[in-house]
Write a protein that holds these residues in place. Structure first.
Motif, PDB file in Angstrom:
ATOM      1  N   ARG A  85       0.772  -1.248  -0.190  1.00 31.11           N
ATOM      2  CA  ARG A  85       0.028   0.198  -0.187  1.00 31.11           C
ATOM      3  C   ARG A  85       0.994   1.218   0.102  1.00 31.11           C
ATOM      4  O   ARG A  85       1.891   1.388   0.774  1.00 31.11           O
ATOM      5  CB  ARG A  85      -1.018  -0.215   1.310  1.00 31.11           C
ATOM      6  N   VAL A 116      -1.230   5.202 -12.652  1.00 31.25           N
ATOM      7  CA  VAL A 116      -1.270   4.824 -11.488  1.00 31.25           C
ATOM      8  C   VAL A 116      -2.534   3.593 -11.533  1.00 31.25           C
ATOM      9  O   VAL A 116      -2.346   2.445 -10.942  1.00 31.25           O
ATOM     10  CB  VAL A 116      -1.834   5.715 -10.174  1.00 31.25           C
ATOM     11  N   ALA A 120      -1.900  -0.254 -10.177  1.00 29.60           N
ATOM     12  CA  ALA A 120      -2.399  -0.652  -9.029  1.00 29.60           C
ATOM     13  C   ALA A 120      -3.628  -1.686  -9.173  1.00 29.60           C
ATOM     14  O   ALA A 120      -4.435  -1.380 -10.242  1.00 29.60           O
ATOM     15  CB  ALA A 120      -2.874   0.818  -8.469  1.00 29.60           C
ATOM     16  N   TRP A 123      -7.004   2.120  -6.171  1.00 24.27           N
ATOM     17  CA  TRP A 123      -6.783   3.270  -5.756  1.00 24.27           C
ATOM     18  C   TRP A 123      -7.736   4.231  -5.198  1.00 24.27           C
ATOM     19  O   TRP A 123      -8.830   4.103  -5.913  1.00 24.27           O
ATOM     20  CB  TRP A 123      -5.476   4.099  -6.759  1.00 24.27           C
ATOM     21  N   TRP A 136      -4.133   6.962  -2.167  1.00 22.49           N
ATOM     22  CA  TRP A 136      -3.469   5.624  -2.120  1.00 22.49           C
ATOM     23  C   TRP A 136      -3.509   4.673  -3.143  1.00 22.49           C
ATOM     24  O   TRP A 136      -4.372   5.007  -4.199  1.00 22.49           O
ATOM     25  CB  TRP A 136      -4.218   5.265  -0.638  1.00 22.49           C
ATOM     26  N   ALA A 137      -2.639   4.013  -3.155  1.00 23.05           N
ATOM     27  CA  ALA A 137      -2.669   2.818  -4.426  1.00 23.05           C
ATOM     28  C   ALA A 137      -2.455   1.565  -3.656  1.00 23.05           C
ATOM     29  O   ALA A 137      -1.449   1.377  -2.923  1.00 23.05           O
ATOM     30  CB  ALA A 137      -1.822   3.065  -5.499  1.00 23.05           C
TER      31      ALA A 137
END
Length: 147
Positions: A85, A116, A120, A123, A136-137
């Motif tokens: 994370r 992203v 990911a 996210w 966040w991802a």
């Protein structure tokens, strides 16, 4: 990450947090520190470094408030189906990132978030204290290989 590397990882999570200046140099340092930390943990995720680069760059370009820094936090939860994370917290909670409309090929921003999203598994954005936000991802480590 192979099974041999996985056995060496303790059952508790790894955590790395650093506060950096909201400058281009700070964003570059975020990526370099991420690469070093992931190497120390034995996690060969090039995609994670790219995600950090994009999120840190966004924090500097769109989340900067003079005199305030941004924070990078990386958490590795080892074990089967382990995940990484990545969180970047900046001082502009009023500026929520969004990916551009896929049909808007002439958009001037938002392509970084598309990267992203590509790297990911998921996210998002969370509200943080003091009018800040955390972008966040999460990336799956095992079974995904190097993105």
């Amino acid at each position: 990450m192979n099974q041999e590397t996985l056995r060496q990882v303790p059952s508790s999570a790894y955590l790395f947090t650093v506060q950096l200046s909201a400058t281009r140099r700070g964003a570059r340092l975020a990526r370099l520190l991420t690469e070093r930390q992931l190497d120390d943990w034995g996690v060969p995720l090039q995609g994670a470094a790219q995600v950090v680069a994009e999120l840190a760059s966004n924090a500097v370009l769109h989340g900067r408030v003079p005199g305030r820094d941004f924070r990078l936090r990386i958490k590795l939860d080892p074990g089967p189906g382990s995940s990484l994370r990545i969180e970047v917290t900046d001082a502009r909670g009023d500026r929520i990132p969004r990916t551009p409309d896929p049909g808007a090929t002439d958009a001037e921003s938002g392509r970084g978030l598309m990267l992203v999203a590509a790297y990911a598994d998921r996210w998002g954005v969370d509200e943080a204290p003091a009018g800040c936000k955390t972008v966040w991802a999460e990336l799956t480590v095992l079974g995904r290989g190097t993105p």
